[in-house]
Design an enzyme around this catalytic site. Structure first.
Site, PDB file in Angstrom:
ATOM      1  N   LYS A  54       0.837  -1.212   0.000  1.00 57.43           N
ATOM      2  CA  LYS A  54       0.000   0.000   0.000  1.00 57.43           C
ATOM      3  C   LYS A  54       0.869   1.259   0.000  1.00 57.43           C
ATOM      4  CE  LYS A  54      -2.109  -0.888   3.852  1.00 57.43           C
ATOM      5  NZ  LYS A  54      -1.672  -2.204   4.327  1.00 57.43           N
ATOM      6  N   ARG A  58     -10.081   0.338   8.829  1.00 54.22           N
ATOM      7  CA  ARG A  58      -9.762  -1.064   9.074  1.00 54.22           C
ATOM      8  C   ARG A  58     -10.935  -1.787   9.731  1.00 54.22           C
ATOM      9  NH1 ARG A  58      -4.029  -0.056   8.919  1.00 54.22           N
ATOM     10  NH2 ARG A  58      -2.651  -1.600   9.624  1.00 54.22           N
ATOM     11  N   ARG A 109      -0.716  -9.911  12.669  1.00 51.80           N
ATOM     12  CA  ARG A 109      -1.274  -8.793  11.891  1.00 51.80           C
ATOM     13  C   ARG A 109      -2.078  -9.325  10.701  1.00 51.80           C
ATOM     14  NH1 ARG A 109       3.831  -5.460  10.530  1.00 51.80           N
ATOM     15  NH2 ARG A 109       2.484  -3.977   9.472  1.00 51.80           N
ATOM     16  N   ARG A 127      11.063  -2.779  11.864  1.00 49.93           N
ATOM     17  CA  ARG A 127       9.953  -2.273  12.686  1.00 49.93           C
ATOM     18  C   ARG A 127       9.582  -3.365  13.681  1.00 49.93           C
ATOM     19  NH1 ARG A 127       5.340  -0.191   8.634  1.00 49.93           N
ATOM     20  NH2 ARG A 127       4.096  -1.335  10.127  1.00 49.93           N
ATOM     21  N   ARG A 144      11.509  -6.819   5.574  1.00 47.18           N
ATOM     22  CA  ARG A 144      11.527  -5.359   5.384  1.00 47.18           C
ATOM     23  C   ARG A 144      12.465  -4.678   6.390  1.00 47.18           C
ATOM     24  NH1 ARG A 144       5.862  -2.251   5.079  1.00 47.18           N
ATOM     25  NH2 ARG A 144       5.575  -2.975   7.214  1.00 47.18           N
TER      26      ARG A 144
HETATM   27  P1  AMP Z   1       0.324   0.028   9.135  1.00 45.78           P
HETATM   28  O1  AMP Z   1       1.558   0.867   8.961  1.00 45.78           O
HETATM   29  O2  AMP Z   1      -0.845   0.505   8.321  1.00 45.78           O
HETATM   30  O3  AMP Z   1       0.602  -1.453   8.962  1.00 45.78           O
HETATM   31  O4  AMP Z   1      -0.140   0.203  10.674  1.00 45.78           O
HETATM   32  C1  AMP Z   1       0.710  -0.151  11.733  1.00 45.78           C
HETATM   33  C2  AMP Z   1      -0.118  -0.348  12.986  1.00 45.78           C
HETATM   34  O5  AMP Z   1      -0.803   0.870  13.344  1.00 45.78           O
HETATM   35  C3  AMP Z   1      -1.227  -1.404  12.877  1.00 45.78           C
HETATM   36  O6  AMP Z   1      -0.736  -2.725  13.126  1.00 45.78           O
HETATM   37  C4  AMP Z   1      -2.203  -0.924  13.961  1.00 45.78           C
HETATM   38  O7  AMP Z   1      -1.729  -1.243  15.262  1.00 45.78           O
HETATM   39  C5  AMP Z   1      -2.121   0.610  13.821  1.00 45.78           C
HETATM   40  N1  AMP Z   1      -3.112   1.147  12.857  1.00 45.78           N
HETATM   41  C6  AMP Z   1      -2.839   1.818  11.694  1.00 45.78           C
HETATM   42  N2  AMP Z   1      -3.974   2.200  11.075  1.00 45.78           N
HETATM   43  C7  AMP Z   1      -4.996   1.756  11.857  1.00 45.78           C
HETATM   44  C8  AMP Z   1      -6.420   1.816  11.749  1.00 45.78           C
HETATM   45  N3  AMP Z   1      -7.046   2.411  10.706  1.00 45.78           N
HETATM   46  N4  AMP Z   1      -7.162   1.253  12.747  1.00 45.78           N
HETATM   47  C9  AMP Z   1      -6.578   0.663  13.818  1.00 45.78           C
HETATM   48  N5  AMP Z   1      -5.242   0.555  13.962  1.00 45.78           N
HETATM   49  C10 AMP Z   1      -4.445   1.089  13.002  1.00 45.78           C
END
Ligand code: AMP
Length: 215
Positions: free
Chosen positions: A14, A89, A172, A161, A128
């Site tokens: 993404k 989400r 995840r 990360r 990554r």
């Molecule tokens: P990402 O970089 O999009 O993979 O997000 C990293 C982490 O941030 C996720 O594993 C969640 O803990 C949190 N997170 C990001 N966006 C959301 C969302 N829209 N709703 C809930 N948690 C989120």
């Protein structure tokens, strides 16, 4: 105020696709993951609230997410076009987003579902590495830096990360699968869902999205 959504599992690409789309379209990239990481780094209260969920790979509560997204939308002019990445989400986030956009005369035009096989997702995520200084993204096999552990761009140190370690990655992906099934249905019923094959070359996936936006 228009919006499109990039809907894809962690590791579906993404972020990289959004970077590419930013230069070929006039959509503004909004990633809730990036916003949360910035809030954690800056020690903001919202970051402190989110940190423990993020480290476990759990979803941050809807109220926290909607607060940061709504704050962001309120700052921008009505002509803005958003490309949301990693948001919404949950069904509650989706329905709250519809309300916030509608209150600004806006709506979601396309939801791009990025389709990638599961073993490819695990390999992309656990390999990554990210630069601590400038955020450039590498992969130990697919996009290795010239010198192991060192950023090609700024010579900063590369790190994994905390939520990219294999155990958290599996969690995840599980969380994503559970939450997205209902979201996919929600957007399919609204007639805005578009499936994209994102397991192939990123440029092809990007060209596909640009073509859909133009049609
Ligand atoms: P990402 O970089 O999009 O993979 O997000 C990293 C982490 O941030 C996720 O594993 C969640 O803990 C949190 N997170 C990001 N966006 C959301 C969302 N829209 N709703 C809930 N948690 C989120």
């Amino acid at each position: 105020m228009q919006a499109i959504i990039l809907l894809g599992a962690p590791g579906a690409g993404k972020g990289t696709l959004a970077e590419g789309l930013k230069t070929s379209t006039d959509y503004l990239h909004v990633s809730t993951g990036d916003m949360l990481r910035a809030a954690v780094k800056a020690g903001r209260p919202v970051g402190l609230e989110a940190k423990s969920y993020m480290e476990k790979g759990e979803l941050v509560p809807d109220a926290v997410i909607m607060k940061i997204v709504t704050e962001r939308i309120e700052q921008d002019p009505p002509s803005v076009k958003y490309m949301f990445d990693g948001f919404p989400r949950t069904l509650d986030q989706a329905s709250m987003l519809d309300d916030v956009l509608a209150s600004h005369g806006g709506r979601i035009t396309h939801v791009f579902m990025l389709d990638v096989p599961r073993d490819m997702l695990v390999s992309r995520l656990s390999g990554r590495r990210v630069c601590k200084n400038c955020g450039a993204v590498y992969h130990v096999q697919n996009i290795p830096p010239r010198v192991a552990g060192v950023c090609d761009v700024c010579q900063g140190p590369l790190y994994q990360r905390p939520d990219d370690c294999e155990a958290t990655v599996l969690n995840r992906l599980e969380v994503f699968k559970k939450q997205t099934e209902s979201l996919i249905e929600y957007y399919r019923e609204k007639g805005v869902l578009v499936k994209i094959d994102a397991g192939r070359d990123r440029e092809l996936a990007k060209a596909d999205i640009v073509a859909r936006l133009g049609s």
